[in-house]
Design an enzyme around this catalytic site. Structure first.
Site, PDB file in Angstrom:
ATOM      1  N   LYS A 118     -11.207  -0.619  -1.561  1.00 27.43           N
ATOM      2  CA  LYS A 118     -10.982  -1.499  -0.424  1.00 27.43           C
ATOM      3  C   LYS A 118     -12.133  -1.288   0.567  1.00 27.43           C
ATOM      4  CE  LYS A 118      -6.051  -0.468  -0.913  1.00 27.43           C
ATOM      5  NZ  LYS A 118      -4.912   0.309  -0.369  1.00 27.43           N
ATOM      6  N   SER A 168      -2.596   0.781  -4.292  1.00 24.44           N
ATOM      7  CA  SER A 168      -3.032   1.951  -3.518  1.00 24.44           C
ATOM      8  C   SER A 168      -4.379   2.473  -4.005  1.00 24.44           C
ATOM      9  CB  SER A 168      -1.980   3.053  -3.656  1.00 24.44           C
ATOM     10  OG  SER A 168      -2.479   4.286  -3.223  1.00 24.44           O
ATOM     11  N   ALA A 169      -5.143   3.080  -3.093  1.00 22.24           N
ATOM     12  CA  ALA A 169      -6.414   3.708  -3.463  1.00 22.24           C
ATOM     13  C   ALA A 169      -6.196   5.101  -4.042  1.00 22.24           C
ATOM     14  CB  ALA A 169      -7.313   3.806  -2.238  1.00 22.24           C
ATOM     15  N   SER A 170      -4.966   5.593  -3.940  1.00 22.34           N
ATOM     16  CA  SER A 170      -4.712   6.983  -4.327  1.00 22.34           C
ATOM     17  C   SER A 170      -4.558   7.178  -5.832  1.00 22.34           C
ATOM     18  CB  SER A 170      -3.443   7.481  -3.637  1.00 22.34           C
ATOM     19  OG  SER A 170      -3.122   8.773  -4.117  1.00 22.34           O
ATOM     20  N   THR A 227       1.792  10.079   4.188  1.00 25.79           N
ATOM     21  CA  THR A 227       0.997  11.149   3.581  1.00 25.79           C
ATOM     22  C   THR A 227      -0.343  11.350   4.276  1.00 25.79           C
ATOM     23  OG1 THR A 227       0.554   9.439   1.979  1.00 25.79           O
ATOM     24  CG2 THR A 227       1.886  11.296   1.223  1.00 25.79           C
ATOM     25  N   GLU A 231      -0.205  -3.401   4.590  1.00 27.11           N
ATOM     26  CA  GLU A 231      -1.289  -2.416   4.678  1.00 27.11           C
ATOM     27  C   GLU A 231      -1.317  -1.729   6.045  1.00 27.11           C
ATOM     28  OE1 GLU A 231      -3.818  -0.661   3.868  1.00 27.11           O
ATOM     29  OE2 GLU A 231      -4.159  -1.193   1.783  1.00 27.11           O
ATOM     30  N   ASP A 232      -1.734  -0.453   6.058  1.00 25.04           N
ATOM     31  CA  ASP A 232      -1.883   0.259   7.334  1.00 25.04           C
ATOM     32  C   ASP A 232      -3.347   0.507   7.680  1.00 25.04           C
ATOM     33  OD1 ASP A 232      -2.227   2.195   5.229  1.00 25.04           O
ATOM     34  OD2 ASP A 232      -2.162   3.731   6.786  1.00 25.04           O
ATOM     35  N   ASP A 274       0.872  -1.159   0.000  1.00 27.97           N
ATOM     36  CA  ASP A 274       0.000   0.000   0.000  1.00 27.97           C
ATOM     37  C   ASP A 274       0.919   1.221   0.000  1.00 27.97           C
ATOM     38  OD1 ASP A 274      -2.409   1.573   0.546  1.00 27.97           O
ATOM     39  OD2 ASP A 274      -1.601   1.768   2.569  1.00 27.97           O
ATOM     40  N   LEU A 275       0.398   2.403  -0.338  1.00 26.74           N
ATOM     41  CA  LEU A 275       1.279   3.584  -0.396  1.00 26.74           C
ATOM     42  C   LEU A 275       1.158   4.459   0.859  1.00 26.74           C
ATOM     43  CD1 LEU A 275       3.227   5.361  -2.096  1.00 26.74           C
ATOM     44  CD2 LEU A 275       1.202   6.493  -2.987  1.00 26.74           C
ATOM     45  N   ASP A 276       0.013   5.145   0.968  1.00 25.41           N
ATOM     46  CA  ASP A 276      -0.177   6.077   2.079  1.00 25.41           C
ATOM     47  C   ASP A 276      -0.182   5.326   3.408  1.00 25.41           C
ATOM     48  OD1 ASP A 276      -0.515   8.405   0.502  1.00 25.41           O
ATOM     49  OD2 ASP A 276      -2.563   7.819   0.055  1.00 25.41           O
ATOM     50  N   LYS A 303      -8.637   6.319   6.094  1.00 19.57           N
ATOM     51  CA  LYS A 303      -7.447   5.620   5.604  1.00 19.57           C
ATOM     52  C   LYS A 303      -7.819   4.499   4.640  1.00 19.57           C
ATOM     53  CE  LYS A 303      -4.244   6.878   9.217  1.00 19.57           C
ATOM     54  NZ  LYS A 303      -3.444   6.454  10.371  1.00 19.57           N
TER      55      LYS A 303
HETATM   56  P1  B16 Z   1      -6.171  10.442  -3.463  1.00 18.92           P
HETATM   57  P2  B16 Z   1      -3.617   4.169   0.142  1.00 18.92           P
HETATM   58  C1  B16 Z   1      -5.433   6.160   0.145  1.00 18.92           C
HETATM   59  O1  B16 Z   1      -4.174   5.657  -0.190  1.00 18.92           O
HETATM   60  C2  B16 Z   1      -5.379   6.959   1.433  1.00 18.92           C
HETATM   61  O2  B16 Z   1      -5.122   6.128   2.539  1.00 18.92           O
HETATM   62  C3  B16 Z   1      -6.694   7.662   1.639  1.00 18.92           C
HETATM   63  O3  B16 Z   1      -6.645   8.447   2.821  1.00 18.92           O
HETATM   64  C4  B16 Z   1      -6.984   8.552   0.421  1.00 18.92           C
HETATM   65  O4  B16 Z   1      -8.236   9.210   0.550  1.00 18.92           O
HETATM   66  C5  B16 Z   1      -6.998   7.673  -0.834  1.00 18.92           C
HETATM   67  O5  B16 Z   1      -5.756   7.021  -0.942  1.00 18.92           O
HETATM   68  C6  B16 Z   1      -7.257   8.462  -2.095  1.00 18.92           C
HETATM   69  O6  B16 Z   1      -6.175   9.309  -2.338  1.00 18.92           O
HETATM   70  O7  B16 Z   1      -7.065  11.553  -3.013  1.00 18.92           O
HETATM   71  O8  B16 Z   1      -4.719  10.825  -3.525  1.00 18.92           O
HETATM   72  O9  B16 Z   1      -6.654   9.804  -4.737  1.00 18.92           O
HETATM   73  O10 B16 Z   1      -3.481   4.119   1.630  1.00 18.92           O
HETATM   74  O11 B16 Z   1      -4.590   3.177  -0.429  1.00 18.92           O
HETATM   75  O12 B16 Z   1      -2.278   4.175  -0.559  1.00 18.92           O
HETATM   76 MG    MG Z   2      -2.756   3.151   3.403  1.00 19.41          MG
END
Ligand code: B16
Ligand code: MG
Length: 217
Positions: free
Chosen positions: A144, A113-115, A16, A168-169, A8-10, A44
């Site tokens: 997720k 990652s969801a980001s 972040t 994962e966090d 996972d990233l964040d 998260k």
């Molecule tokens: P963005 P991950 C997630 O990343 C974050 O944990 C979550 O807080 C954030 O809203 C989501 O990405 C979307 O990010 O606005 O940059 O598209 O933990 O899955 O790496």
């Molecule tokens: Mg995360």
């Protein structure tokens, strides 16, 4: 055997979450919504769109799609402003050592990652080249705890879910890995991540013998 290791990233590779929080906090304050660090735990691993909905629910606010879109753009612009000076120093402790060890062991590595901002973050921190596959918020339709993001990553690496390990966090992310029949490793607090198969405070607590055992399993 060759295994897949999905990061996972964040909150796993970079911290972040604090920047996401600051950007959401600004919007919540404008809307007179009390938004605490504890509330932030709910966001998260959750998509941007869903995060806004959660904050609006907290404030019992119903908003038009137009307003929502405006806040989503505002949140992301603000979030990106915190990333301008990001560099390798923001990689969390122990992460690089584990990435290097996995590469030496010829293991497959992916980002899950969801980001939607994952790629620029990997570029800024200089670790793009470690990843054999990158799956992020731009590639998935189910967030997720749906395992889609990790299943796509494993598929791109050509490795079965049973031979895949996920770092994962977030609670949602641990659930996604478990639902996908992968080995889940929680990075963070035991109290929060108790559904994970293994839990470590951070990557400095993961030694090479633990990884070697995962590879041999
Ligand atoms: P963005 P991950 C997630 O990343 C974050 O944990 C979550 O807080 C954030 O809203 C989501 O990405 C979307 O990010 O606005 O940059 O598209 O933990 O899955 O790496
Ligand atoms: Mg995360």
């Amino acid at each position: 055997i060759k295994k897949a290791f999905i990061f996972d990233l964040d909150g796993v590779i970079v911290d972040t979450a604090k920047y996401h929080f600051l950007a959401w906090k600004k919007i919540a304050t404008e809307l007179n919504i009390d938004f605490t660090l504890e509330h932030n735990e709910l966001l998260k691993g959750v998509s941007r769109v869903r995060s806004l909905d959660i904050i609006l629910e907290l404030g019992k606010i119903e908003a038009s799609q137009e307003d929502k879109n405006k806040w989503l753009v505002q949140k992301n612009e603000d979030y990106l402003s915190y990333l301008v000076d990001m560099d390798q120093s923001e990689i969390l402790p122990g992460v690089l050592t584990v990435l290097k060890f996995l590469k030496e062991q010829n293991q497959a590595i992916a980002l899950g990652s969801a980001s939607k901002n994952a790629r620029p973050i990997l570029e800024k921190t200089g670790i793009m080249s470690y990843f054999d596959a990158i799956v992020d918020g731009n590639d998935v339709s189910n967030a997720k705890p749906d395992p889609e993001v990790f299943l796509i990553a494993a598929q791109l690496l050509g490795i079965s879910p049973e031979n895949t390990i996920v770092f994962e966090d977030s609670v949602a992310g641990i659930q996604a890995a478990n639902i996908g029949k992968m080995t889940s490793i929680g990075i963070g607090e035991e109290a929060v991540l108790h559904e994970a198969k293994y839990i470590f405070e951070d990557f400095t607590h993961i030694d090479s013998s633990f990884i070697e055992a995962l590879i041999r399993k």
